[in-house]
Design an enzyme around this catalytic site. Structure first.
Site, PDB file in Angstrom:
ATOM      1  N   GLY A 147       2.008  -0.156   3.587  1.00 44.86           N
ATOM      2  CA  GLY A 147       3.221  -0.459   4.335  1.00 44.86           C
ATOM      3  C   GLY A 147       4.381   0.170   3.598  1.00 44.86           C
ATOM      4  O   GLY A 147       4.442   1.387   3.453  1.00 44.86           O
ATOM      5  N   THR A 148       5.297  -0.663   3.096  1.00 38.54           N
ATOM      6  CA  THR A 148       6.517  -0.218   2.413  1.00 38.54           C
ATOM      7  C   THR A 148       7.265   0.818   3.249  1.00 38.54           C
ATOM      8  O   THR A 148       7.625   1.886   2.778  1.00 38.54           O
ATOM      9  CB  THR A 148       6.259   0.309   0.970  1.00 38.54           C
ATOM     10  OG1 THR A 148       5.446   1.482   1.028  1.00 38.54           O
ATOM     11  CG2 THR A 148       5.581  -0.752   0.120  1.00 38.54           C
ATOM     12  N   HIS A 149       7.443   0.449   4.506  1.00 40.74           N
ATOM     13  CA  HIS A 149       8.309   1.226   5.396  1.00 40.74           C
ATOM     14  C   HIS A 149       8.755   0.281   6.521  1.00 40.74           C
ATOM     15  O   HIS A 149       8.265  -0.843   6.636  1.00 40.74           O
ATOM     16  CB  HIS A 149       7.594   2.465   5.948  1.00 40.74           C
ATOM     17  CG  HIS A 149       6.411   2.165   6.800  1.00 40.74           C
ATOM     18  ND1 HIS A 149       5.118   2.235   6.345  1.00 40.74           N
ATOM     19  CD2 HIS A 149       6.321   1.752   8.088  1.00 40.74           C
ATOM     20  CE1 HIS A 149       4.284   1.900   7.316  1.00 40.74           C
ATOM     21  NE2 HIS A 149       4.986   1.600   8.388  1.00 40.74           N
ATOM     22  N   ALA A 150       9.672   0.753   7.321  1.00 42.75           N
ATOM     23  CA  ALA A 150      10.106   0.008   8.501  1.00 42.75           C
ATOM     24  C   ALA A 150      10.043   0.953   9.696  1.00 42.75           C
ATOM     25  O   ALA A 150       9.828   2.168   9.532  1.00 42.75           O
ATOM     26  CB  ALA A 150      11.528  -0.518   8.305  1.00 42.75           C
ATOM     27  N   GLY A 161       8.018  -3.854   5.963  1.00 43.11           N
ATOM     28  CA  GLY A 161       6.747  -4.550   5.806  1.00 43.11           C
ATOM     29  C   GLY A 161       5.932  -4.015   4.641  1.00 43.11           C
ATOM     30  O   GLY A 161       5.839  -2.802   4.444  1.00 43.11           O
TER      31      GLY A 161
END
Lengths: 143, 143
Positions: free
Chosen positions: B57-60, B105
């Site tokens: 994840g570690t993005h939007a 997230g």
């Protein structure tokens, strides 16, 4: 009517290979409209902890389309268009089984660890189910 | 910013209890529009065989909404609206995590047997991803 493994004989039903990307960071499977997923999903259901010997499905839908993916473990699925019947093994999260409307579907031989995901094109509607095989065949052969 | 377990502090994100029916014939979990599923699904992806320690994840997303269900095993998910952050454990196929657009997230602590299903409202679009946390916060705080 005999059951064979040639799903191409069953009207509209097909196996769909989803996109699978394996890397050292893990495995990813993707399916999207319109390439892999043939319809917009408005309902999902998941089946698991199915006892050995259990047979599920054995109905058809008038309008609803479904897309089956066995996320872990395995299950055998029979698709039947009223004239031809084929059995396929779902044992790969990258393999989808598309069942158009007016397909008589049966799922059985669930492995103990099987988790079966079903994507459906429509919300639940009791009137959309066809539970009588003879009624199904009569409708299916009219199409 | 600290991480807590109160997801109600994170704008728009929520845990959704799907309908679960247990019987001697097995277990069934159902989610449908509009009660449990907040959007029509146009893309799905499945993550599995994720190595221990992996953080994903570690993005939007600018527009895309997502709905996460851990089908087997467990995974921890952090949702972040730019001002509040909460961590939830997904360890139940009857539990969904809704992430609206503009949610940062992160998913981690995958168990070895974890199979994570993600339903997405939109087909893949590279331009919909926000990979820079500062850019995300600036956009999120404008809403």
């Amino acid at each position: 009517m005999s059951v064979d493994t040639d799903i191409t004989q069953v009207v509209g039903a097909r196996l769909v290979q989803l996109k699978r990307i394996d890397s050292e960071n893990g495995s990813l499977v993707v399916g999207e409209l319109p390439m892999q997923l043939p319809f917009v999903t408005r309902r999902i259901f998941t089946l698991f902890d199915i006892p050995e010997g259990e047979v599920r499905g054995t109905h058809a839908h008038r309008q609803c389309e479904q897309f089956l993916i066995c996320m872990t473990g395995s299950v055998s699925a029979i698709v039947d268009d009223g004239a031809h019947k084929a059995e396929v093994l779902l044992d790969d999260p990258a393999l989808g089984l598309y069942m158009p409307a007016l397909t008589w579907g049966t799922q059985y031989k669930y492995s103990a660890d099987a988790v079966l995901l079903v994507l459906a094109s429509d919300p639940y509607d009791a009137d959309d189910y066809i539970h009588e095989y003879d009624e199904f065949v009569a409708l299916a052969l009219q199409r």
